[in-house]
Design a protein around this motif. Structure first.
Motif, PDB file in Angstrom:
ATOM      1  N   TRP A  47       3.167  39.213  24.577  1.00 46.05           N
ATOM      2  CA  TRP A  47       3.414  40.623  24.230  1.00 46.05           C
ATOM      3  C   TRP A  47       2.617  41.009  22.983  1.00 46.05           C
ATOM      4  O   TRP A  47       2.101  42.128  22.878  1.00 46.05           O
ATOM      5  CB  TRP A  47       4.918  40.836  24.034  1.00 46.05           C
ATOM      6  CG  TRP A  47       5.331  42.271  23.912  1.00 46.05           C
ATOM      7  CD1 TRP A  47       5.994  42.853  22.880  1.00 46.05           C
ATOM      8  CD2 TRP A  47       5.118  43.304  24.884  1.00 46.05           C
ATOM      9  NE1 TRP A  47       6.199  44.185  23.133  1.00 46.05           N
ATOM     10  CE2 TRP A  47       5.672  44.489  24.351  1.00 46.05           C
ATOM     11  CE3 TRP A  47       4.513  43.349  26.151  1.00 46.05           C
ATOM     12  CZ2 TRP A  47       5.642  45.710  25.043  1.00 46.05           C
ATOM     13  CZ3 TRP A  47       4.466  44.567  26.827  1.00 46.05           C
ATOM     14  CH2 TRP A  47       5.030  45.713  26.278  1.00 46.05           C
ATOM     15  N   ALA A  50      -0.827  41.700  24.125  1.00 47.49           N
ATOM     16  CA  ALA A  50      -0.904  42.965  24.868  1.00 47.49           C
ATOM     17  C   ALA A  50      -0.807  44.174  23.938  1.00 47.49           C
ATOM     18  O   ALA A  50      -1.501  45.184  24.131  1.00 47.49           O
ATOM     19  CB  ALA A  50       0.203  43.013  25.926  1.00 47.49           C
ATOM     20  N   THR A  51       0.050  44.082  22.932  1.00 47.08           N
ATOM     21  CA  THR A  51       0.268  45.245  22.062  1.00 47.08           C
ATOM     22  C   THR A  51      -0.781  45.343  20.946  1.00 47.08           C
ATOM     23  O   THR A  51      -0.983  46.422  20.387  1.00 47.08           O
ATOM     24  CB  THR A  51       1.676  45.216  21.428  1.00 47.08           C
ATOM     25  OG1 THR A  51       1.867  43.966  20.743  1.00 47.08           O
ATOM     26  CG2 THR A  51       2.743  45.365  22.492  1.00 47.08           C
ATOM     27  N   PRO A  67       1.204  50.821  24.671  1.00 46.95           N
ATOM     28  CA  PRO A  67       2.093  50.304  25.721  1.00 46.95           C
ATOM     29  C   PRO A  67       3.525  50.740  25.474  1.00 46.95           C
ATOM     30  O   PRO A  67       3.951  50.870  24.323  1.00 46.95           O
ATOM     31  CB  PRO A  67       1.944  48.783  25.602  1.00 46.95           C
ATOM     32  CG  PRO A  67       1.453  48.540  24.223  1.00 46.95           C
ATOM     33  CD  PRO A  67       0.670  49.757  23.820  1.00 46.95           C
ATOM     34  N   GLU A  68       4.253  50.966  26.564  1.00 46.97           N
ATOM     35  CA  GLU A  68       5.677  51.281  26.432  1.00 46.97           C
ATOM     36  C   GLU A  68       6.417  50.029  26.018  1.00 46.97           C
ATOM     37  O   GLU A  68       6.002  48.927  26.344  1.00 46.97           O
ATOM     38  CB  GLU A  68       6.226  51.764  27.781  1.00 46.97           C
ATOM     39  CG  GLU A  68       5.830  53.184  28.106  1.00 46.97           C
ATOM     40  CD  GLU A  68       6.484  53.659  29.392  1.00 46.97           C
ATOM     41  OE1 GLU A  68       7.548  53.123  29.750  1.00 46.97           O
ATOM     42  OE2 GLU A  68       5.897  54.549  30.027  1.00 46.97           O
ATOM     43  N   GLY A  69       7.517  50.216  25.310  1.00 49.92           N
ATOM     44  CA  GLY A  69       8.339  49.064  24.976  1.00 49.92           C
ATOM     45  C   GLY A  69       8.505  48.910  23.490  1.00 49.92           C
ATOM     46  O   GLY A  69       7.979  49.676  22.691  1.00 49.92           O
ATOM     47  N   THR A  79       5.947  42.600  34.035  1.00 48.86           N
ATOM     48  CA  THR A  79       5.851  43.773  33.158  1.00 48.86           C
ATOM     49  C   THR A  79       4.825  43.529  32.048  1.00 48.86           C
ATOM     50  O   THR A  79       4.006  44.406  31.731  1.00 48.86           O
ATOM     51  CB  THR A  79       7.234  44.087  32.545  1.00 48.86           C
ATOM     52  OG1 THR A  79       8.151  44.365  33.606  1.00 48.86           O
ATOM     53  CG2 THR A  79       7.171  45.278  31.596  1.00 48.86           C
ATOM     54  N   ILE A  80       4.848  42.326  31.480  1.00 49.19           N
ATOM     55  CA  ILE A  80       3.903  41.994  30.416  1.00 49.19           C
ATOM     56  C   ILE A  80       2.473  41.950  30.974  1.00 49.19           C
ATOM     57  O   ILE A  80       1.545  42.504  30.368  1.00 49.19           O
ATOM     58  CB  ILE A  80       4.275  40.642  29.761  1.00 49.19           C
ATOM     59  CG1 ILE A  80       5.661  40.735  29.103  1.00 49.19           C
ATOM     60  CG2 ILE A  80       3.222  40.248  28.737  1.00 49.19           C
ATOM     61  CD1 ILE A  80       6.196  39.400  28.576  1.00 49.19           C
ATOM     62  N   ASP A  82       1.279  43.412  33.615  1.00 52.11           N
ATOM     63  CA  ASP A  82       0.836  44.762  33.993  1.00 52.11           C
ATOM     64  C   ASP A  82       0.485  45.593  32.760  1.00 52.11           C
ATOM     65  O   ASP A  82      -0.473  46.377  32.780  1.00 52.11           O
ATOM     66  CB  ASP A  82       1.926  45.481  34.806  1.00 52.11           C
ATOM     67  CG  ASP A  82       2.045  44.922  36.221  1.00 52.11           C
ATOM     68  OD1 ASP A  82       1.169  44.152  36.643  1.00 52.11           O
ATOM     69  OD2 ASP A  82       3.044  45.253  36.903  1.00 52.11           O
ATOM     70  N   ALA A  83       1.256  45.416  31.690  1.00 49.18           N
ATOM     71  CA  ALA A  83       0.963  46.147  30.450  1.00 49.18           C
ATOM     72  C   ALA A  83      -0.383  45.708  29.890  1.00 49.18           C
ATOM     73  O   ALA A  83      -1.190  46.536  29.444  1.00 49.18           O
ATOM     74  CB  ALA A  83       2.072  45.906  29.420  1.00 49.18           C
ATOM     75  N   TYR A  84      -0.649  44.418  29.937  1.00 49.95           N
ATOM     76  CA  TYR A  84      -1.937  43.924  29.442  1.00 49.95           C
ATOM     77  C   TYR A  84      -3.087  44.510  30.278  1.00 49.95           C
ATOM     78  O   TYR A  84      -4.088  44.974  29.722  1.00 49.95           O
ATOM     79  CB  TYR A  84      -1.994  42.387  29.473  1.00 49.95           C
ATOM     80  CG  TYR A  84      -3.330  41.899  28.982  1.00 49.95           C
ATOM     81  CD1 TYR A  84      -3.592  41.796  27.616  1.00 49.95           C
ATOM     82  CD2 TYR A  84      -4.376  41.629  29.870  1.00 49.95           C
ATOM     83  CE1 TYR A  84      -4.840  41.421  27.150  1.00 49.95           C
ATOM     84  CE2 TYR A  84      -5.623  41.259  29.417  1.00 49.95           C
ATOM     85  CZ  TYR A  84      -5.847  41.151  28.054  1.00 49.95           C
ATOM     86  OH  TYR A  84      -7.098  40.801  27.590  1.00 49.95           O
ATOM     87  N   GLN A  87      -3.617  48.100  29.278  1.00 53.06           N
ATOM     88  CA  GLN A  87      -4.164  48.236  27.927  1.00 53.06           C
ATOM     89  C   GLN A  87      -5.629  47.812  27.874  1.00 53.06           C
ATOM     90  O   GLN A  87      -6.440  48.456  27.207  1.00 53.06           O
ATOM     91  CB  GLN A  87      -3.335  47.388  26.951  1.00 53.06           C
ATOM     92  CG  GLN A  87      -1.985  47.976  26.626  1.00 53.06           C
ATOM     93  CD  GLN A  87      -2.098  49.274  25.846  1.00 53.06           C
ATOM     94  OE1 GLN A  87      -2.608  49.306  24.731  1.00 53.06           O
ATOM     95  NE2 GLN A  87      -1.648  50.359  26.441  1.00 53.06           N
TER      96      GLN A  87
END
Ligand code: NI
Length: 166
Positions: A47, A50-51, A67-69, A79-80, A82-84, A87
């Protein structure tokens, strides 16, 4: 030193695809793997990677959706991952559409110091590789098969009928 946006994008595409392969190997159960108590678990490291894409590059004025969250990692590996994916693509789009090569030679205040934007992009990629390496260790501890990145893994050697190097 990145002198053109294209040079950065070429390297970023290679590295982010490698990171994506690592992220796509994660399972929900593996996310809590830690090297020792009080150290970042595997999911939190992922995470953080990703963030950091938005956290670091937005300081230089690149504009795209964060990213949401929350600060704490989602409990879903998908979810992680897909967020990566989102981003990584957003950064590529933003830098190609918002910057010219001249931006690389400008400087930005980063964490209390003045860094050339080209330097920040280099540190950004190195930071991701650094944490990706930490993830690989935790993934092995969690019993996951890790993808080859810069060379074959132990499992790759064995499957080819070769003796793994010491
Ligand atoms: Ni970090």
């Amino acid at each position: 030193m990145f002198r053109t946006i294209q040079d950065f994008v070429n390297e970023w595409n290679n590295e982010s695809q490698a990171t994506q392969r690592v992220f796509d190997t994660l399972t929900d159960a593996s996310l809590t793997q830690q090297i020792a108590p009080d150290f970042r678990p595997l999911g939190q490291l992922a995470w953080h990677i990703a963030t950091t894409i938005h956290e670091m590059t937005s300081r230089m004025g690149l504009s795209f959706e964060a990213p949401e969250g929350e600060e704490h990692a989602p409990s879903s590996a998908k979810t992680i991952a897909d967020a990566y994916r989102a981003q990584a693509a957003a950064l590529t789009n933003a830098i190609q559409s918002q910057w010219t090569d001249a931006k690389l030679a400008e400087s930005t205040d980063m964490y209390g110091e003045t860094w050339l934007n080209a330097t920040t992009l280099r540190i950004f990629i190195s930071h991701e590789i650094h944490h990706r390496g930490e993830m690989i260790v935790l993934m092995r501890q969690a019993g996951l098969r890790v993808p080859d990145i810069y060379g074959p893994t132990r499992e790759d050697w064995l499957e080819r009928g070769m003796q793994p190097l010491i």
